[in-house]
Design a protein around this motif. Structure first.
Motif, PDB file in Angstrom:
ATOM      1  N   GLY A 158       0.826  -1.333   0.128  1.00  0.00           N
ATOM      2  CA  GLY A 158      -0.019  -0.065   0.083  1.00  0.00           C
ATOM      3  C   GLY A 158       0.894   1.284   0.112  1.00  0.00           C
ATOM      4  N   GLY A 159       0.336   2.444  -0.804  1.00  0.00           N
ATOM      5  CA  GLY A 159       0.946   3.570  -0.726  1.00  0.00           C
ATOM      6  C   GLY A 159       1.946   3.878  -1.666  1.00  0.00           C
ATOM      7  N   HIS A 160       2.543   5.123  -1.793  1.00  0.00           N
ATOM      8  CA  HIS A 160       3.477   5.616  -2.758  1.00  0.00           C
ATOM      9  C   HIS A 160       4.867   5.456  -2.443  1.00  0.00           C
ATOM     10  CE1 HIS A 160      -0.061   6.508  -5.387  1.00  0.00           C
ATOM     11  NE2 HIS A 160      -0.593   7.111  -4.248  1.00  0.00           N
ATOM     12  N   ARG A 161       5.891   5.371  -3.277  1.00  0.00           N
ATOM     13  CA  ARG A 161       7.250   5.463  -2.852  1.00  0.00           C
ATOM     14  C   ARG A 161       7.701   7.033  -2.144  1.00  0.00           C
ATOM     15  NH1 ARG A 161      10.132   1.230  -4.425  1.00  0.00           N
ATOM     16  NH2 ARG A 161       9.294  -0.007  -6.022  1.00  0.00           N
ATOM     17  N   GLN A 162       6.862   7.824  -2.439  1.00  0.00           N
ATOM     18  CA  GLN A 162       7.080   8.995  -1.878  1.00  0.00           C
ATOM     19  C   GLN A 162       6.812   8.900  -0.278  1.00  0.00           C
ATOM     20  OE1 GLN A 162       5.413   8.518  -4.440  1.00  0.00           O
ATOM     21  NE2 GLN A 162       5.155  10.362  -5.924  1.00  0.00           N
ATOM     22  N   SER A 163       6.019   8.235   0.044  1.00  0.00           N
ATOM     23  CA  SER A 163       5.738   8.034   1.587  1.00  0.00           C
ATOM     24  C   SER A 163       6.894   7.152   2.231  1.00  0.00           C
ATOM     25  CB  SER A 163       4.485   6.725   1.485  1.00  0.00           C
ATOM     26  OG  SER A 163       3.428   7.543   0.877  1.00  0.00           O
ATOM     27  N   VAL A 164       7.693   6.734   1.508  1.00  0.00           N
ATOM     28  CA  VAL A 164       8.951   5.994   2.320  1.00  0.00           C
ATOM     29  C   VAL A 164       9.720   7.261   3.142  1.00  0.00           C
ATOM     30  CG1 VAL A 164      11.155   4.939   2.094  1.00  0.00           C
ATOM     31  CG2 VAL A 164       9.121   4.231   0.596  1.00  0.00           C
ATOM     32  N   GLY A 165       9.882   6.925   4.299  1.00  0.00           N
ATOM     33  CA  GLY A 165      10.579   7.689   5.279  1.00  0.00           C
ATOM     34  C   GLY A 165       9.922   8.809   6.013  1.00  0.00           C
ATOM     35  N   ALA A 166       8.513   8.876   5.544  1.00  0.00           N
ATOM     36  CA  ALA A 166       7.482  10.054   6.176  1.00  0.00           C
ATOM     37  C   ALA A 166       7.118   9.253   7.494  1.00  0.00           C
ATOM     38  CB  ALA A 166       6.469   9.994   5.236  1.00  0.00           C
ATOM     39  N   PRO A 167       7.091  10.115   8.547  1.00  0.00           N
ATOM     40  CA  PRO A 167       6.310   9.606   9.785  1.00  0.00           C
ATOM     41  C   PRO A 167       5.070   8.563   9.518  1.00  0.00           C
ATOM     42  CG  PRO A 167       6.960  11.886   9.807  1.00  0.00           C
ATOM     43  CD  PRO A 167       6.751  11.607   8.478  1.00  0.00           C
ATOM     44  N   PRO A 168       5.025   7.677  10.157  1.00  0.00           N
ATOM     45  CA  PRO A 168       3.615   6.896  10.099  1.00  0.00           C
ATOM     46  C   PRO A 168       2.522   7.590  10.794  1.00  0.00           C
ATOM     47  CG  PRO A 168       5.066   5.913  11.729  1.00  0.00           C
ATOM     48  CD  PRO A 168       5.909   7.047  11.273  1.00  0.00           C
ATOM     49  N   LEU A 169       1.468   7.126  10.426  1.00  0.00           N
ATOM     50  CA  LEU A 169       0.283   7.600  10.935  1.00  0.00           C
ATOM     51  C   LEU A 169      -0.491   6.353  11.871  1.00  0.00           C
ATOM     52  CD1 LEU A 169      -1.301   9.861   8.252  1.00  0.00           C
ATOM     53  CD2 LEU A 169      -0.223  10.467  10.289  1.00  0.00           C
ATOM     54  N   ALA A 170      -1.171   6.714  13.004  1.00  0.00           N
ATOM     55  CA  ALA A 170      -1.940   5.504  13.600  1.00  0.00           C
ATOM     56  C   ALA A 170      -3.313   5.509  13.214  1.00  0.00           C
ATOM     57  CB  ALA A 170      -1.731   5.787  15.015  1.00  0.00           C
ATOM     58  N   ASP A 171      -3.564   4.921  12.118  1.00  0.00           N
ATOM     59  CA  ASP A 171      -4.877   4.792  11.271  1.00  0.00           C
ATOM     60  C   ASP A 171      -5.842   3.850  11.940  1.00  0.00           C
ATOM     61  OD1 ASP A 171      -4.089   6.710   9.634  1.00  0.00           O
ATOM     62  OD2 ASP A 171      -4.036   5.358   7.755  1.00  0.00           O
ATOM     63  N   VAL A 172      -5.378   2.965  12.818  1.00  0.00           N
ATOM     64  CA  VAL A 172      -6.523   2.209  13.417  1.00  0.00           C
ATOM     65  C   VAL A 172      -5.830   2.228  14.986  1.00  0.00           C
ATOM     66  CG1 VAL A 172      -7.134  -0.243  13.981  1.00  0.00           C
ATOM     67  CG2 VAL A 172      -6.679   0.499  11.662  1.00  0.00           C
TER      68      VAL A 172
END
Length: 548
Positions: free
Chosen positions: A128-142
């Motif tokens: 899931g997601g895009h390569r631009q997301s790599v290194g970005a701070p994670p979100l607590a979606d659940v």
């Protein structure tokens, strides 16, 4: 591998290899020729034969233990090394306190389950997601709080929608030492402000519930766990395809035909991530609850804990998939925790979502429905069952609910009392002049040195009277009695330098503290969308644009 290897070689677990004979018949029927006792056997021969059989069994068992203990120990250490650990809380100012023990000395157990949207591994990115997301701070979606009752006979799973705007306390990143100031923001941003420990601190700030542990799982972890379990049964009312539309980009990719079916691997992740096809975040939480209830029922049917092969697969997947707070960071502790959860009957498990309303500041966000949410948090704090299927027991009575009355150290007119206004909520501004009103009430009661704290407006669900040290407990209790506040709301705190009245959102009007009714078992607040764990009939409706 023997079960005791996975369980940390817990001596309390019966591994079925006792050296004692199981019965007289089993002992007399053992022997080289099988069969029962021969006609010519004498009484003297039978004990010798039994001793020989016992020595033979012990020898074989010793060989097995010597041959496998090294491998078992290494595998156990391997599983331990899989587990990633982190600090329990990174919040700097938690006021949550443990629920008092019941009459049997038991306390509830609260575990925060966090689903991360991290794309920081190749496996996660592929799912899931895009390569631009790599290194970005994670979100607590659940985010889901699992509450296990003190008597271990009931449980609750409470979700908060990811777009809920809340007060986030000051947090410190345990890895970098960076401090993040307190703020108001949506709750899924907490993971980037000090890790899972900040998410836990935010939950404690919101609910007043003391949370013992956290567990976090990412995309790849969900897939691996679903695979190890052998699939989880779900149901949809119509054919569903959560795909991009002209009106709404993105989508989980979930595509299923109507009816009941098992989902595996990526489909399990898609099910848990789907939002558009269900129509809202509330319905996504419902789908997640249905999945977890089904998974629990599946595990109970499989009796996975007596199937060493399945248990090994599950242990490998779980230890690789989970990050946990450091105090439960071993296989033994996780196994013991699983056993406690497994003991709860499915008809005593209730899953629900925090009651919420639209955020007046942002139509895309929500805020707690204050009255109903507060009732839910009170039920958790007081360990009140969310279902009506249990029978009250003596152990459920809280021991020492009313603290012993202490003698005040000084006269009311000589005691300094500070009053703070904490009536602000996520949906309403603080009541102006509230602290001053209560100061005047105290002055009329003889506390002429009561003053108002004008430094800041706080936000607290419930009114409390705080004191810094044991010598002022009696004075704090006397202040509470003067205002009609129950002595259970008198708390010791290192955040105050003297007796302090914090006027909470439960006392926004009037000069007398309002009577509080205690919730009863199964008396759930409105808007909680509760599902019982034994109910296998719920089927997800599909929003029209995503039907095919």
């Amino acid at each position: 591998m023997a079960q005791s290897d996975v369980r940390g070689q817990d001596p309390a677990v019966d591994d079925g290899m006792s050296l004692e004979p199981r019965s007289r018949e089993a002992t007399e029927g053992s022997g080289r020729h099988g069969g029962g006792r021969r006609r010519g056997d004498s009484r003297a021969e039978r004990p010798r034969r039994r001793r020989r059989a016992l020595r033979w069994s012990a020898t074989v068992l010793a060989v097995v233990i010597l041959g496998t203990a090294g491998a078992g120990y290494l595998y156990y250490q391997h599983l331990n090394s899989n587990i990633r650990k982190g600090q329990r809380s990174s919040g700097d100012d938690s006021k949550a306190v443990r629920t008092p023990a019941n009459a049997a000395g038991q306390t509830p157990l609260n575990i925060l389950l966090i689903g991360s949207d991290s794309r920081n591994t190749p496996e996660d990115l592929k799912l899931g997601g895009h390569r631009q997301s790599v290194g970005a701070p994670p979100l607590a979606d659940v985010q889901m709080l699992i509450h296990l009752s003190a008597d271990r006979k009931s449980a609750a799973m409470v979700s908060i929608p990811r777009d809920t705007r809340v007060h986030i306390p000051e947090c410190t990143d345990p890895k970098t030492g960076k401090k993040y100031p307190e703020t108001d923001d949506i709750i899924n941003t907490t993971l980037a402000r000090g890790g899972a420990g900040c998410t836990l601190a935010t939950w404690e700030d919101l609910t007043g519930v003391y949370i013992d542990h956290w567990m976090m799982i990412d995309f790849a972890g969900v897939v691996n766990m679903a695979d190890a379990i052998g699939g989880v049964e779900v149901c949809v009312k119509q054919n569903v395809w959560d795909h991009p539309t002209p009106a709404q980009p993105g989508g989980s990719g979930l595509k299923l035909k109507a009816g009941t079916q098992k989902i595996y691997r990526e489909q399990a992740l898609q099910w848990l991530r789907t939002r558009h096809a269900w129509g809202s975040d509330l319905m996504r939480a419902r789908a997640q609850h249905m999945y977890l209830n089904s998974m629990i029922r599946t595990l109970k049917k499989q009796n996975v804990f007596t199937d060493s092969g399945r248990l090994m697969d599950l242990a490998e997947a779980a230890t690789k998939s989970l990050q946990v707070s450091e105090e439960i960071g071993t296989v033994k502790k996780l196994y013991d925790l699983a056993m406690e959860l497994k003991s709860v009957p499915t008809n005593r498990i209730t899953s629900m979502t925090m009651p919420h309303v639209d955020d007046p500041q942002n139509g895309e966000h929500v805020v707690p429905d204050q009255a109903n949410a507060d009732k839910m948090w009170q039920m958790l704090r007081d360990d009140v069952p969310f279902d009506k299927n249990g029978k009250p027991s003596a152990a459920q009575q809280v021991a020492n609910t009313t603290p012993a009355t202490k003698t005040p150290s000084t006269d009311p007119g000589r005691l300094g009392v500070l009053v703070r206004n904490a009536t602000r909520t996520a949906t309403a501004a603080a009541v102006g002049g509230r602290a001053n009103d209560i100061s005047e009430v105290l002055a009329q009661k003889g506390y002429t040195r009561a003053t108002t704290d004008t430094s800041a407006t706080l936000s607290e669900d419930s009114t409390v009277v705080q004191y810094p040290s044991a010598d002022l407990q009696g004075d704090a209790q006397a202040v509470a009695r003067a205002l009609g506040i129950p002595t259970t709301a008198v708390k010791q705190s290192t955040d105050v330098s003297g007796v302090t009245v914090v006027v909470g959102a439960d006392w926004r009007t009037g000069t007398g503290y309002p009577k509080q009714s205690k919730p009863k078992a199964g008396d759930l607040p409105g808007g909680s969308d509760a599902i019982n764990g034994s109910d296998s009939t719920p089927c997800m409706p599909v929003y029209k644009p995503y039907q095919w």
